[in-house]
Design an enzyme around this catalytic site. Structure first.
Site, short mmCIF file in Angstrom:
data_model
loop_
_atom_site.label_atom_id
_atom_site.label_comp_id
_atom_site.label_asym_id
_atom_site.label_seq_id
_atom_site.Cartn_x
_atom_site.Cartn_y
_atom_site.Cartn_z
N ASN A 9 0.87 -1.18 0.00
CA ASN A 9 0.00 0.00 0.00
C ASN A 9 0.90 1.23 0.00
OD1 ASN A 9 -1.85 2.02 0.44
ND2 ASN A 9 -2.28 1.44 2.57
N LYS A 11 0.06 4.33 -0.27
CA LYS A 11 -0.56 5.51 0.35
C LYS A 11 -0.33 6.75 -0.53
CE LYS A 11 0.23 3.23 4.72
NZ LYS A 11 0.29 3.32 6.16
N HIS A 94 -9.13 0.81 5.12
CA HIS A 94 -7.83 1.05 5.76
C HIS A 94 -8.02 1.96 6.97
CE1 HIS A 94 -3.73 2.30 6.50
NE2 HIS A 94 -3.38 1.18 5.88
N GLU A 96 -6.44 4.37 8.05
CA GLU A 96 -6.28 5.81 7.79
C GLU A 96 -7.54 6.39 7.17
OE1 GLU A 96 -2.61 5.39 5.65
OE2 GLU A 96 -1.65 4.76 7.50
N GLU A 166 -5.05 -5.48 10.58
CA GLU A 166 -4.00 -4.49 10.81
C GLU A 166 -4.25 -3.79 12.14
OE1 GLU A 166 -2.12 -3.13 6.87
OE2 GLU A 166 -3.91 -1.94 7.16
N GLY A 172 2.77 1.81 10.77
CA GLY A 172 3.68 2.94 10.61
C GLY A 172 4.40 3.32 11.89
N SER A 212 3.84 -2.65 10.20
CA SER A 212 5.30 -2.63 10.36
C SER A 212 5.97 -3.94 9.98
CB SER A 212 5.68 -2.20 11.79
OG SER A 212 5.21 -0.89 12.05
C1 PEP Z 1 -0.47 -0.12 6.24
O1 PEP Z 1 -0.62 1.09 6.23
O2 PEP Z 1 -1.33 -0.86 5.74
C2 PEP Z 1 0.73 -0.66 6.87
C3 PEP Z 1 0.75 -1.91 7.22
O3 PEP Z 1 1.76 0.23 7.05
P1 PEP Z 1 3.22 -0.10 7.66
O4 PEP Z 1 3.70 -1.38 7.02
O5 PEP Z 1 4.06 1.07 7.31
O6 PEP Z 1 3.03 -0.28 9.13
#
Ligand code: PEP
Length: 249
Positions: A9, A11, A94, A96, A166, A172, A212
């Site tokens: 992703n 973003k 997601h 966000e 998630e 992040g 992460s």
């Molecule tokens: C995400 O935003 O779906 C995500 C998993 O981000 P990150 O890997 O940076 O934690």
């Protein structure tokens, strides 16, 4: 056998030039793998990205879509617009989108229904906040997100669903759920689906972990029996890191 999937992703990152460069690197270095590899660039670069990966097995997917078929929704993107440029999969829910753009379970359910009506595949994201985990409410939160987003679907719709668990506290932040925490939740998700539908449906759906995931921890997370791959944010923006994560699966 359910699919193994590694999805990046991107973003709100990567200009058109950077998108072309990263996809050239990825297509050039892509290892032989049974896993499905997906990347989700920003809307404005989707059409170019589809062309960039044409001769590879990488799938370009969208980060979001609107639930309406068309009309007065300034700034929004419809399912037909995605399909018309060769995008057949969309991420919905997601954290966000939920946190910064007010996307409620009700809105997300409408989006999922619209996407499936158009035969798009959906990568549905969900996961608890840190407070939920601290108060031992994480299983409740996740089961409500599943129920509100997906449990109105007909059994046959599940062939078009991919799940991405998630935990918001791991996105992040550099803080990953331990492989055991991921496995515990993925197993809970599968049981919840089996209770609502059938074991066959629960066993067939791919459940990705996101939060992460990096080259250093991917192998251990992916080794868990109910973890079918990852949704990758930060590490998907670098070709070598993303390739290393693909190799880890
Ligand atoms: C995400 O935003 O779906 C995500 C998993 O981000 P990150 O890997 O940076 O934690």
């Amino acid at each position: 056998m359910r699919s193994k999937i590694v999805a990046g992703n991107w973003k709100m990152n990567k200009t058109l030039t950077e998108t072309n460069t990263l996809l050239a690197e990825l297509t050039g270095k892509l290892p032989d793998t049974d896993a499905e590899v997906m990347v989700a660039p920003t809307f404005v670069n989707l059409a170019a990205a589809v062309q960039d990966v044409k001769s590879s097995s990488i799938e370009v997917i969208a980060q979001n879509m609107h639930f309406a078929e068309n009309g007065a929704y300034t700034g929004e993107i419809s399912a037909d617009m995605l399909l018309d440029i060769g995008v057949n999969t969309v991420i919905i829910g997601h954290s966000e989108r939920r946190a910064y753009f007010g996307e409620t379970d009700e809105i997300l359910s409408k989006k999922i229904i619209s996407a499936l009506d158009k035969n798009l595949r959906v990568v549905f994201c969900f996961g608890e906040e840190l407070e939920d985990r601290k108060s031992d409410n994480h299983f409740n939160v996740v089961s409500n997100q599943l129920k509100n987003g997906l449990f109105n679907l007909k059994p046959e719709a599940w062939t078009k669903i991919v799940l991405a668990y998630e935990p918001v506290w791991a996105i992040g932040t550099g803080e990953t759920a331990s492989p055991e925490q991921a496995q515990e939740m993925h197993s809970f998700i599968r049981k919840t689906i089996a209770n609502e539908y059938t074991t066959k449906i629960a066993e067939a759906v791919s459940i990705l972990y996101g939060g992460s995931v990096k080259p250093a921890n991917a192998k251990e997370i992916f080794s868990k029996v109910d973890v079918d791959g990852g949704l990758i944010g930060g590490a998907a923006l670098n070709a070598d890191d993303f390739i290393a994560i693909i190799k880890a699966i």
